[in-house]
Design a protein around this motif. Structure first.
Motif, PDB file in Angstrom:
ATOM      1  N   PRO A  27      12.987   7.669 -26.711  1.00 33.28           N
ATOM      2  CA  PRO A  27      12.963   5.996 -26.652  1.00 33.28           C
ATOM      3  C   PRO A  27      12.625   5.937 -24.975  1.00 33.28           C
ATOM      4  O   PRO A  27      12.822   7.038 -24.299  1.00 33.28           O
ATOM      5  CB  PRO A  27      14.652   5.978 -26.501  1.00 33.28           C
ATOM      6  N   THR A  28      11.258   4.913 -24.667  1.00 30.16           N
ATOM      7  CA  THR A  28      10.527   5.363 -24.216  1.00 30.16           C
ATOM      8  C   THR A  28      11.215   4.743 -22.536  1.00 30.16           C
ATOM      9  O   THR A  28      11.636   5.686 -21.112  1.00 30.16           O
ATOM     10  CB  THR A  28       9.624   3.863 -23.687  1.00 30.16           C
ATOM     11  N   ALA A  29      12.394   3.908 -22.554  1.00 30.27           N
ATOM     12  CA  ALA A  29      14.094   4.445 -21.302  1.00 30.27           C
ATOM     13  C   ALA A  29      14.353   5.594 -20.978  1.00 30.27           C
ATOM     14  O   ALA A  29      14.165   6.123 -20.221  1.00 30.27           O
ATOM     15  CB  ALA A  29      15.169   3.203 -21.441  1.00 30.27           C
ATOM     16  N   VAL A  30      14.605   6.166 -21.897  1.00 34.10           N
ATOM     17  CA  VAL A  30      15.040   7.929 -22.234  1.00 34.10           C
ATOM     18  C   VAL A  30      13.525   8.829 -21.390  1.00 34.10           C
ATOM     19  O   VAL A  30      13.905   9.698 -19.925  1.00 34.10           O
ATOM     20  CB  VAL A  30      15.798   8.005 -23.184  1.00 34.10           C
ATOM     21  N   THR A  31      12.378   8.352 -21.596  1.00 39.23           N
ATOM     22  CA  THR A  31      11.165   9.061 -21.036  1.00 39.23           C
ATOM     23  C   THR A  31      10.954   8.817 -19.037  1.00 39.23           C
ATOM     24  O   THR A  31      10.921   9.559 -18.788  1.00 39.23           O
ATOM     25  CB  THR A  31      10.050   9.016 -22.007  1.00 39.23           C
ATOM     26  N   ALA A  32      11.181   7.141 -18.943  1.00 34.88           N
ATOM     27  CA  ALA A  32      11.645   7.301 -17.429  1.00 34.88           C
ATOM     28  C   ALA A  32      12.524   7.778 -17.213  1.00 34.88           C
ATOM     29  O   ALA A  32      12.055   8.316 -15.832  1.00 34.88           O
ATOM     30  CB  ALA A  32      11.261   5.915 -17.573  1.00 34.88           C
ATOM     31  N   PHE A  33      13.145   7.749 -17.325  1.00 30.97           N
ATOM     32  CA  PHE A  33      15.015   8.749 -16.366  1.00 30.97           C
ATOM     33  C   PHE A  33      14.913  10.162 -16.668  1.00 30.97           C
ATOM     34  O   PHE A  33      14.385  10.504 -15.802  1.00 30.97           O
ATOM     35  CB  PHE A  33      16.302   8.030 -17.231  1.00 30.97           C
ATOM     36  N   MET A  34      14.200  10.526 -17.675  1.00 36.73           N
ATOM     37  CA  MET A  34      13.956  11.683 -17.538  1.00 36.73           C
ATOM     38  C   MET A  34      12.529  12.365 -17.063  1.00 36.73           C
ATOM     39  O   MET A  34      12.819  13.282 -16.001  1.00 36.73           O
ATOM     40  CB  MET A  34      14.237  12.595 -18.859  1.00 36.73           C
ATOM     41  N   ALA A  35      11.784  11.366 -16.979  1.00 41.13           N
ATOM     42  CA  ALA A  35      10.736  11.880 -16.069  1.00 41.13           C
ATOM     43  C   ALA A  35      10.681  11.961 -14.422  1.00 41.13           C
ATOM     44  O   ALA A  35      10.076  12.724 -14.271  1.00 41.13           O
ATOM     45  CB  ALA A  35       9.315  11.712 -16.871  1.00 41.13           C
ATOM     46  N   ALA A  36      11.769  11.018 -13.890  1.00 43.89           N
ATOM     47  CA  ALA A  36      11.082  10.924 -12.881  1.00 43.89           C
ATOM     48  C   ALA A  36      12.928  12.055 -12.525  1.00 43.89           C
ATOM     49  O   ALA A  36      12.627  12.893 -11.446  1.00 43.89           O
ATOM     50  CB  ALA A  36      11.696   9.918 -12.518  1.00 43.89           C
ATOM     51  N   GLY A  37      14.051  11.549 -13.436  1.00 40.14           N
ATOM     52  CA  GLY A  37      14.738  12.993 -12.615  1.00 40.14           C
ATOM     53  C   GLY A  37      14.857  14.303 -13.071  1.00 40.14           C
ATOM     54  O   GLY A  37      15.410  14.870 -11.992  1.00 40.14           O
ATOM     55  N   THR A  38      14.658  14.341 -14.402  1.00 37.87           N
ATOM     56  CA  THR A  38      14.957  15.929 -14.440  1.00 37.87           C
ATOM     57  C   THR A  38      13.757  16.445 -13.224  1.00 37.87           C
ATOM     58  O   THR A  38      13.848  17.931 -13.130  1.00 37.87           O
ATOM     59  CB  THR A  38      14.472  16.325 -15.983  1.00 37.87           C
ATOM     60  N   LYS A  39      12.287  16.294 -13.380  1.00 40.23           N
ATOM     61  CA  LYS A  39      11.430  16.742 -12.049  1.00 40.23           C
ATOM     62  C   LYS A  39      12.322  17.473 -10.461  1.00 40.23           C
ATOM     63  O   LYS A  39      11.644  18.289 -10.073  1.00 40.23           O
ATOM     64  CB  LYS A  39      10.015  16.143 -12.570  1.00 40.23           C
TER      65      LYS A  39
END
Length: 533
Positions: free
Chosen positions: A275-287
């Protein structure tokens, strides 16, 4: 042997404990609150918890002990397992800001006609009657909020971990909820489940590498703490082969989380299917979390052995930039293009990590490698979360329209959305007067100061390549004629609620301000000081 009671410095750790406490409270909400009220309760609980933790982070940062005439600030807590220092609270702050943005995107309902972007019933097989009934009844998984809070708590613990065991626990706590969240898309369920499975399998392999590397490092040094490992490296005791192999395996686990080549293969599939909301959160936070952990591991535990890991990072950085920039050119899906762009940005960040210089080694006005990487992470986080939030707005009858063909002529149909998206792309490309330009200047400068000029040359070349595929999307939106498209090929923009709009506007404002006035954030990163041991 006498039992020694462990001591926990709750006054320093309470922002972290608030996030985990809210996550646990969210599980209780799922058990006892009626289904009709769960969405409102979970959303308010998550947002309130993140704001409380953010306030706590500011208060903790103000009271940190000053060490070494201001070279560092903070202390080592929880029996030496967690370091609460200047860089830690900086990472906590930006992770909570992007966590708040992720929570707002999770709560968006207007884009899907009043329902969540997450699956109504994850256990139902895609295409079955059970799935259709769940969708018809308006069911939704409000469990995504405690999952997000657990992931956010793991992200906060990751850069603060001061020994290998705590680092591994934080790695799993942040990863396991993300594996689940990636498979919960309401639309394109099979693609979402495939992304979750790939992420889980490859993540399990990387965790195994990390754990085996930790065992080898323990065999070399006889300790798990970063300070003790550093002393063992300085004394050059034990078997040097164990050190090199263990360091390499630890690096595999961390390089996987940041999406560096050749451990990047999960990134485009997961970014596209989740889900794009998860992608946005993961792309910023995980990195952000993974680079924080990498910086502490390399600088604190293995800083005395930089000549062993720096050549490896030279090769990894150049390979990552080339792979990300070249493969992004051939993409025709917006989320996959942003995924390969993320891989390229990982290479740029690794260029900053190569600086590895202390403030005392630099002339007046120069920035440290830690300062440069911190600033780059802030600029990249605002750009990427804003870009993915905009992707959720471009839709057709099948949901999000991520194919390039659907974006043709978007600048004429919705000039504001297309203009903002173009601004984010220009920042990622490093165009002057955007935050991305200052971020790249900072990491390239510290790499040059450390003598890594071949990496900087490769980074500049890859930045030029990156401009091509960013500008191609801008040309597609503003200069391609959508009249030549077949009927139904182009997409329209759906008006979001105030939740998604706020996330986008904050991203735009931060990207613009940091590009014009970067000084305050650079000073804030400088005031954080160095890592404590």
């Amino acid at each position: 042997m006498d039992f020694t009671k462990p001591t926990i410095e709750y006054a320093d750790l309470w922002p972290l404990l608030v996030v985990f406490g809210v996550a646990c409270a969210g599980v209780v909400v799922e058990a006892f609150v009626p289904r009709a009220l769960r969405f409102v309760v979970q959303t308010l609980l998550a947002v309130a918890g993140i704001l409380a933790a953010l306030l706590g982070t500011i208060l903790v940062a103000r009271d940190l002990d000053v060490l070494g005439d201001g070279a560092a600030r903070g202390t080592v807590d929880a029996m030496g397992t967690i370091a609460v220092d200047g860089p830690t609270v900086f990472f906590w702050g930006i992770l909570l800001v992007f966590g708040l943005g992720g929570a707002l995107l999770f709560a968006e309902r207007r884009l899907e006609g009043g329902v969540s972007t997450f699956a109504g019933q994850a256990a139902a097989l895609p295409g079955t009657e059970a799935e259709r009934q769940a969708s018809t009844r308006g069911l939704e998984h409000t469990e995504v909020y405690p999952l997000m809070m657990f992931a956010l708590g793991g992200m906060m613990l990751f850069p603060a971990a001061n020994d290998l065991l705590t680092l591994f626990v934080a790695l799993e706590v942040l990863s396991l909820p993300l594996y689940l969240l990636c498979g919960l898309a309401r639309r394109r369920r099979l693609l979402s489940q495939e992304a979750a499975l790939k992420y889980f399998l490859l993540g399990a392999f990387s965790s195994a590498f990390f754990l085996y590397g930790a065992a080898l490092i323990y065999g070399f040094s006889g300790a798990m703490g970063f300070a003790q490992i550093n002393e063992a490296v300085r004394d050059d005791i034990g078997n040097q082969t164990l050190l090199l192999i263990g360091l390499g395996m630890l690096s595999v686990g961390l390089l996987f989380k940041v999406g560096a080549a050749p451990f990047h293969s999960w990134t485009p599939d997961v970014y596209q299917g989740a889900p794009t909301a998860v992608t946005a959160f993961m792309a910023a936070g995980t990195k952000i979390a993974a680079f924080g952990a990498m910086l502490r591991l390399y600088y604190v535990a293995f800083g005395a052995d930089r000549w062993s890991w720096q050549p490896m990072l030279w090769v990894i950085a150049i390979l990552t930039m080339l792979v990300g920039a070249v493969l992004a050119i051939v993409q025709t899906d917006m989320k996959r293009m942003l995924a390969y762009s993320s891989v390229a940005h990982t290479g740029f960040l690794l260029t900053g990590v190569l600086g590895v210089q202390q403030a005392s080694e630099l002339a007046d006005g120069e920035v440290t490698s830690l300062q440069a990487v911190l600033f780059y992470l802030v600029t990249y986080g605002f750009s990427i979360i804003g870009a993915f939030a905009l992707v959720t707005l471009v839709r057709d009858a099948g949901g999000e329209a991520t194919q390039f063909a659907r974006w043709r002529g978007l600048g004429r149909r919705s000039p504001v959305v297309a203009g903002i998206f173009a601004f984010f792309l220009l920042s990622m490309a490093g165009i002057p007067l955007t935050a991305g330009f200052v971020g790249k200047w900072a990491v390239f400068t510290v790499a040059l100061a450390a003598g890594a000029w071949p990496v900087v040359i490769a980074a500049v070349a890859c930045s030029i390549i990156a401009v091509f595929f960013y500008v191609r999307v801008i040309l597609l939106m503003f200069f391609d004629d959508d009249d030549v498209a077949v009927s139904g090929e182009v997409a329209s923009v759906t008006k979001p609620s105030v939740l998604t709009s706020a996330t986008i506007l904050v991203g735009v404002a931060a990207t613009l301000v940091l590009g014009v006035v970067p000084g305050p954030v650079l000073d804030l990163a400088a005031n954080a000081g160095q890592f404590v041991r």
